[in-house]
Design an enzyme around this catalytic site. Structure first.
Site, mmCIF file in Angstrom:
data_model
loop_
_atom_site.group_PDB
_atom_site.id
_atom_site.type_symbol
_atom_site.label_atom_id
_atom_site.label_comp_id
_atom_site.label_asym_id
_atom_site.label_seq_id
_atom_site.Cartn_x
_atom_site.Cartn_y
_atom_site.Cartn_z
ATOM 1 N N HIS A 1 0.941 -1.061 -0.090
ATOM 2 C CA HIS A 1 -0.022 -0.053 0.132
ATOM 3 C C HIS A 1 0.862 1.331 0.037
ATOM 4 O O HIS A 1 0.415 2.289 -0.700
ATOM 5 C CB HIS A 1 -0.757 0.131 1.373
ATOM 6 C CG HIS A 1 -1.802 -0.916 1.455
ATOM 7 N ND1 HIS A 1 -2.096 -1.694 2.527
ATOM 8 C CD2 HIS A 1 -2.938 -1.589 0.600
ATOM 9 C CE1 HIS A 1 -3.200 -2.581 2.203
ATOM 10 N NE2 HIS A 1 -3.702 -2.482 1.235
ATOM 11 N N LYS B 1 -15.424 -8.043 4.389
ATOM 12 C CA LYS B 1 -14.148 -8.391 5.151
ATOM 13 C C LYS B 1 -14.298 -8.018 6.545
ATOM 14 O O LYS B 1 -14.831 -6.882 6.835
ATOM 15 C CB LYS B 1 -12.856 -7.478 4.522
ATOM 16 C CG LYS B 1 -12.419 -8.071 3.119
ATOM 17 C CD LYS B 1 -11.038 -7.198 2.860
ATOM 18 C CE LYS B 1 -10.532 -7.397 1.198
ATOM 19 N NZ LYS B 1 -9.548 -6.674 0.839
ATOM 20 N N ARG C 1 -2.167 -6.269 -8.286
ATOM 21 C CA ARG C 1 -1.471 -7.387 -8.025
ATOM 22 C C ARG C 1 -1.410 -8.517 -9.060
ATOM 23 O O ARG C 1 -0.310 -9.117 -9.332
ATOM 24 C CB ARG C 1 -1.417 -8.033 -6.511
ATOM 25 C CG ARG C 1 -1.083 -7.021 -5.383
ATOM 26 C CD ARG C 1 -1.728 -7.315 -4.209
ATOM 27 N NE ARG C 1 -3.090 -7.280 -4.210
ATOM 28 C CZ ARG C 1 -3.915 -7.448 -3.252
ATOM 29 N NH1 ARG C 1 -3.307 -7.674 -2.064
ATOM 30 N NH2 ARG C 1 -5.075 -7.373 -3.516
ATOM 31 N N SER D 1 -3.160 -7.900 3.126
ATOM 32 C CA SER D 1 -3.518 -7.578 4.450
ATOM 33 C C SER D 1 -4.020 -8.952 5.026
ATOM 34 O O SER D 1 -3.413 -9.488 6.052
ATOM 35 C CB SER D 1 -4.346 -6.409 4.598
ATOM 36 O OG SER D 1 -3.970 -5.231 4.115
HETATM 37 P P1 ADP Z 1 -9.926 -3.265 -0.136
HETATM 38 O O1 ADP Z 1 -10.649 -4.076 0.767
HETATM 39 O O2 ADP Z 1 -10.684 -1.971 -0.860
HETATM 40 O O3 ADP Z 1 -9.662 -4.199 -1.582
HETATM 41 P P2 ADP Z 1 -7.153 -3.336 0.299
HETATM 42 O O4 ADP Z 1 -6.761 -2.435 1.909
HETATM 43 O O5 ADP Z 1 -7.247 -4.700 0.634
HETATM 44 O O6 ADP Z 1 -8.555 -2.669 0.387
HETATM 45 O O7 ADP Z 1 -6.669 -2.747 -0.666
HETATM 46 C C1 ADP Z 1 -6.602 -1.488 -1.250
HETATM 47 C C2 ADP Z 1 -5.927 -1.128 -2.741
HETATM 48 O O8 ADP Z 1 -4.685 -1.430 -2.396
HETATM 49 C C3 ADP Z 1 -6.420 -2.187 -3.685
HETATM 50 O O9 ADP Z 1 -6.922 -1.491 -5.059
HETATM 51 C C4 ADP Z 1 -5.704 -3.260 -3.856
HETATM 52 O O10 ADP Z 1 -5.370 -3.985 -4.780
HETATM 53 C C5 ADP Z 1 -4.359 -2.445 -3.388
HETATM 54 N N1 ADP Z 1 -3.248 -3.202 -2.908
HETATM 55 C C6 ADP Z 1 -3.234 -4.207 -1.839
HETATM 56 N N2 ADP Z 1 -2.083 -4.762 -1.684
HETATM 57 C C7 ADP Z 1 -1.212 -3.947 -2.701
HETATM 58 C C8 ADP Z 1 0.186 -4.374 -2.926
HETATM 59 N N3 ADP Z 1 0.739 -5.393 -2.099
HETATM 60 N N4 ADP Z 1 0.565 -3.867 -3.971
HETATM 61 C C9 ADP Z 1 -0.192 -3.141 -4.613
HETATM 62 N N5 ADP Z 1 -1.486 -2.574 -4.455
HETATM 63 C C10 ADP Z 1 -2.082 -3.374 -3.489
#
Ligand code: ADP
Length: 161
Positions: free
Chosen positions: A17, A41, A90, A128
């Site tokens: 992130h 989630k 990803r 996460s």
């Molecule tokens: P959500 O529940 O809205 O998907 P996340 O916190 O899981 O929230 O992810 C937020 C954004 O960050 C999403 O667009 C996800 O694809 C992106 N993301 C999550 N992990 C990574 C990573 N390791 N590298 C790049 N982008 C990521």
């Protein structure tokens, strides 16, 4: 002046992130990280805790703001005149998921564009949810999350408490 919003659950923030936040902050005049709750989630950290983790890590990025936003993302964006919605990709599963959301958001707010950034190769496997699972079984995550997040994960989910 282009205002972008990066919405997500961030439960908790990972270096993946953070890499995206840093890169997007260089592309747009202002970046607002909008911490919400994905209704499908279950959260481990409260929205306030998730915001605090991000704030602790973006101190050196003056054009980044962090806030809690639980409503419709595009409605929030319209209220602050943001025109770019940033998300990360990803893998092809992310693509399928993001394509649907981007389509719906475009239907709701045609003036807003979704910009997807490819995950850096070193963080392609970082999510996460996976980090939470690995913490439960005692895996070492120090290279994948900021230090305060690693400590909090260990405290909340670690196998030795
Ligand atoms: P959500 O529940 O809205 O998907 P996340 O916190 O899981 O929230 O992810 C937020 C954004 O960050 C999403 O667009 C996800 O694809 C992106 N993301 C999550 N992990 C990574 C990573 N390791 N590298 C790049 N982008 C990521």
């Amino acid at each position: 002046m282009t205002i972008a919003v990066f919405p997500g659950s961030f439960d908790p923030l990972t270096n993946g992130h953070l890499d995206l936040i840093t890169r997007a902050s260089r592309m747009f005049d202002q970046l607002v990280v909008a911490v919400g709750q994905n209704t499908s989630k279950r959260g481990v950290f409260t929205a306030e805790e998730r915001v605090a983790f991000i704030r602790q890590s973006v101190g050196d990025l003056p054009n980044v703001d962090v806030r809690i936003e639980t409503g419709l993302t595009v409605a929030f964006m319209q209220s602050i005149h943001a025109t770019v919605l940033v998300r990360g990709l990803r893998n092809s599963a992310d693509f399928e998921y993001e394509q649907g959301i981007a389509g719906m958001n475009r239907h709701l707010a045609p003036e807003i564009d979704t910009v997807c950034l490819m995950a850096d190769a070193q963080y392609q496997f970082v999510s996460s949810s996976l980090l939470k699972e690995v913490t439960k079984f005692g895996g070492d995550l120090t290279a994948l999350v900021p230090v305060p997040v690693a400590e909090a994960l260990q405290q909340r989910l670690g196998s030795d408490d």
